[in-house]
Scaffold this motif. Structure first.
Motif, PDB file in Angstrom:
ATOM      1  N   VAL A 187       8.361  -6.937  17.869  1.00  0.00           N
ATOM      2  CA  VAL A 187       9.315  -7.506  19.113  1.00  0.00           C
ATOM      3  C   VAL A 187       9.574  -6.069  20.043  1.00  0.00           C
ATOM      4  O   VAL A 187      10.468  -6.005  19.871  1.00  0.00           O
ATOM      5  CB  VAL A 187       9.986  -8.224  18.634  1.00  0.00           C
ATOM      6  CG1 VAL A 187      10.967  -9.181  19.675  1.00  0.00           C
ATOM      7  CG2 VAL A 187      10.221  -8.785  17.672  1.00  0.00           C
TER       8      VAL A 187
ATOM      9  N   LEU B 103       7.824 -15.648  18.273  1.00  0.00           N
ATOM     10  CA  LEU B 103       8.682 -15.173  17.435  1.00  0.00           C
ATOM     11  C   LEU B 103       7.446 -15.826  15.746  1.00  0.00           C
ATOM     12  O   LEU B 103       6.980 -14.722  15.406  1.00  0.00           O
ATOM     13  CB  LEU B 103       9.663 -14.884  17.259  1.00  0.00           C
ATOM     14  CG  LEU B 103      10.095 -13.465  17.532  1.00  0.00           C
ATOM     15  CD1 LEU B 103       9.594 -12.471  16.823  1.00  0.00           C
ATOM     16  CD2 LEU B 103       9.970 -13.417  19.414  1.00  0.00           C
TER      17      LEU B 103
ATOM     18  N   GLN C 274      13.033 -16.995  13.205  1.00  0.00           N
ATOM     19  CA  GLN C 274      12.411 -16.730  12.846  1.00  0.00           C
ATOM     20  C   GLN C 274      11.967 -14.546  12.611  1.00  0.00           C
ATOM     21  O   GLN C 274      11.469 -14.771  11.936  1.00  0.00           O
ATOM     22  CB  GLN C 274      11.093 -16.687  13.857  1.00  0.00           C
ATOM     23  CG  GLN C 274      11.049 -17.872  14.466  1.00  0.00           C
ATOM     24  CD  GLN C 274      10.127 -18.865  13.446  1.00  0.00           C
ATOM     25  OE1 GLN C 274       9.150 -18.250  12.406  1.00  0.00           O
ATOM     26  NE2 GLN C 274      10.478 -20.420  13.209  1.00  0.00           N
ATOM     27  N   LEU C 275      12.695 -14.289  13.467  1.00  0.00           N
ATOM     28  CA  LEU C 275      12.307 -13.325  13.339  1.00  0.00           C
ATOM     29  C   LEU C 275      13.715 -12.496  12.025  1.00  0.00           C
ATOM     30  O   LEU C 275      13.212 -11.313  10.813  1.00  0.00           O
ATOM     31  CB  LEU C 275      13.880 -12.121  14.280  1.00  0.00           C
ATOM     32  CG  LEU C 275      13.600 -10.287  14.022  1.00  0.00           C
ATOM     33  CD1 LEU C 275      11.922  -9.988  14.527  1.00  0.00           C
ATOM     34  CD2 LEU C 275      14.120 -10.288  15.750  1.00  0.00           C
TER      35      LEU C 275
ATOM     36  N   ALA D 238       3.857 -14.268  16.078  1.00  0.00           N
ATOM     37  CA  ALA D 238       3.434 -13.628  15.248  1.00  0.00           C
ATOM     38  C   ALA D 238       3.944 -13.774  14.136  1.00  0.00           C
ATOM     39  O   ALA D 238       2.997 -12.637  13.651  1.00  0.00           O
ATOM     40  CB  ALA D 238       4.875 -12.218  16.465  1.00  0.00           C
TER      41      ALA D 238
ATOM     42  N   GLU E   4      11.046 -18.686  22.619  1.00  0.00           N
ATOM     43  CA  GLU E   4      10.824 -17.411  22.166  1.00  0.00           C
ATOM     44  C   GLU E   4      11.027 -17.360  20.455  1.00  0.00           C
ATOM     45  O   GLU E   4      10.400 -16.923  20.472  1.00  0.00           O
ATOM     46  CB  GLU E   4      12.285 -16.550  22.742  1.00  0.00           C
ATOM     47  CG  GLU E   4      12.496 -15.917  23.743  1.00  0.00           C
ATOM     48  CD  GLU E   4      13.403 -17.108  24.711  1.00  0.00           C
ATOM     49  OE1 GLU E   4      12.413 -16.629  26.761  1.00  0.00           O
ATOM     50  OE2 GLU E   4      12.862 -18.613  24.619  1.00  0.00           O
TER      51      GLU E   4
ATOM     52  N   ALA F 135      10.273 -13.636   9.221  1.00  0.00           N
ATOM     53  CA  ALA F 135       9.946 -11.446   9.575  1.00  0.00           C
ATOM     54  C   ALA F 135       9.913 -10.657   8.205  1.00  0.00           C
ATOM     55  O   ALA F 135       9.898 -10.096   7.920  1.00  0.00           O
ATOM     56  CB  ALA F 135       9.371 -11.328  11.006  1.00  0.00           C
TER      57      ALA F 135
ATOM     58  N   ILE G 265      16.348 -13.350  23.238  1.00  0.00           N
ATOM     59  CA  ILE G 265      16.359 -12.766  21.730  1.00  0.00           C
ATOM     60  C   ILE G 265      16.983 -14.103  20.393  1.00  0.00           C
ATOM     61  O   ILE G 265      16.127 -14.772  19.723  1.00  0.00           O
ATOM     62  CB  ILE G 265      16.130 -11.739  20.928  1.00  0.00           C
ATOM     63  CG1 ILE G 265      14.879 -11.236  20.024  1.00  0.00           C
ATOM     64  CG2 ILE G 265      17.968 -11.982  21.151  1.00  0.00           C
ATOM     65  CD1 ILE G 265      15.131 -10.203  19.942  1.00  0.00           C
TER      66      ILE G 265
ATOM     67  N   PRO H 151       7.936  -5.763  10.057  1.00  0.00           N
ATOM     68  CA  PRO H 151       8.558  -6.084  11.557  1.00  0.00           C
ATOM     69  C   PRO H 151       9.138  -5.035  12.084  1.00  0.00           C
ATOM     70  O   PRO H 151      10.389  -4.207  11.050  1.00  0.00           O
ATOM     71  CB  PRO H 151       9.783  -7.207  10.982  1.00  0.00           C
ATOM     72  CG  PRO H 151       9.850  -7.363   9.665  1.00  0.00           C
ATOM     73  CD  PRO H 151       8.721  -6.800   9.028  1.00  0.00           C
TER      74      PRO H 151
ATOM     75  N   ALA I 219      15.247 -17.350  18.927  1.00  0.00           N
ATOM     76  CA  ALA I 219      14.161 -16.149  18.097  1.00  0.00           C
ATOM     77  C   ALA I 219      14.707 -15.403  16.544  1.00  0.00           C
ATOM     78  O   ALA I 219      13.844 -15.188  16.132  1.00  0.00           O
ATOM     79  CB  ALA I 219      13.106 -15.367  18.562  1.00  0.00           C
TER      80      ALA I 219
END
Length: 337
Positions: free
Chosen positions: A115, A64, A93-94, A67, A60, A98, A87, A167, A90
């Motif tokens: 996402v 991300l 990263q999110l 992405a 995961e 992001a 999730i 995002p 990740a």
């Protein structure tokens, strides 16, 4: 207009956007050849090719991270996390990448990524396939959070999310994929094919990521709901005998505070319902907003009807869920306060 399930509406949104914009890519675990565990991406790889819809390793954080890089490069990636419960690897990263990229780069870069992830209970998935973590992500500046409740909304909101330049976390209620539920047990009220809200245009349309919908007008109390709980709230309003106005938030953040304020100032009472745990859930933020904006209009304390403050209880799944009976009792109680 044709009738669609939520799965078909989401698939249609992805197909429309992949056809319209060659920069839109769809990827995740099993989303390509297999079409996803819930078949939301079925047929997209065959139609748009291996470079536009493809499978990823079970990582995961890697999904991300890829992405974020794609979005910064100018593509519009739509990444699927197979279940919202997965999730957490990740999150860095999110949240750290992001959601911060536009601000951190002084506007030189952005992360126009979506996402998608199935979330919530109702499929006997137990603790690791049933969580509702939306409250963790509404806390994050720079991240939009969306939860649809009907096929029509799901398609329009997903298209708007893909076209957004920042995002978006798009939470898809698993319990609504094939039809709405009334929340009494695990029985559908009726399949989407027999439901007015299933009428969904085949082409391109958008629903802004900032507008709630009044799905049931009323004058005595306001119910704030989203996702599966919208259908529970509609049933509860009928059972309670209270003339309740039900608002489907659709986008949790940015939330439509104008719609909420107008309704609560009219009714003087507010009940908030979500299936996530109560403590520090999104209902707490909604309660604070209502208190700040509508204090002098409130005729009773704000009430929250939620899941239990426990790990997800597989054996007591339907007791854990806020059902129509529990919500109807809260509506009657708030009228007596």
């Amino acid at each position: 207009m044709p009738s669609m399930t939520m799965i078909q509406a989401l698939n249609s949104a992805l197909d429309v956007m992949m056809t319209k914009d060659p920069d839109v890519l769809v990827f995740g675990e099993d989303v390509g050849y297999f079409g996803g565990v819930f078949r939301v991406t079925e047929g997209l790889q065959a139609k748009h090719g291996l470079k536009r819809c493809f499978d990823t390793p079970i990582t995961e954080g890697g999904i991300l991270a890829a992405a974020v890089g794609m979005g910064a490069y100018g593509l519009r990636p739509v990444a699927e996390i197979q279940f919202a419960d997965y999730i957490y690897p990740a999150i860095d990263q999110l949240i750290s990448e992001a959601a911060r990229l536009r601000y951190r780069s002084a506007g030189q870069f952005s992360a126009p990524l979506v996402v998608r992830t199935p979330y919530g209970g109702g499929i006997f998935g137990g603790q690791t396939h049933s969580q509702s973590p939306e409250g963790l992500f509404t806390h994050v500046a720079g991240l939009k959070v969306v939860v649809p409740s009907t096929p029509y909304d799901a398609k329009g909101l997903l298209i708007a999310a893909i076209e957004d330049d920042d995002p978006v976390l798009f939470l898809e209620p698993k319990r609504l994929y094939n039809g709405p539920f009334d929340g009494r047990h695990d029985q559908p009220v009726r399949p989407w094919s027999q439901h007015p809200a299933s009428e969904t245009p085949e082409g391109h349309y958008r629903i802004p990521l900032s507008e709630a919908a009044i799905v049931r007008p009323g004058s005595q109390a306001t119910v704030l709901a989203y996702g599966t709980m919208v259908h529970v709230a509609l049933t509860a309003a009928e059972l309670s005998g209270v003339d309740a106005e039900v608002i489907d938030l659709r986008t949790l953040w940015p939330v439509d505070i104008e719609a909420i304020t107008a309704s609560v100032r009219k009714t003087g009472r507010c009940v908030i319902v979500h299936e996530a745990t109560k403590t520090s859930g999104f209902g707490a933020e909604l309660s604070a907003l209502v208190q700040e904006h509508c204090f002098y209009h409130l005729e009773a304390p704000i009430t929250r009807v939620t899941g239990w403050d426990t790990p997800y209880p597989h054996v007591f799944e339907w007791e854990y869920f806020p059902g129509p009976a529990r919500l109807a009792a809260a509506l009657r109680q708030v009228m007596e306060s």
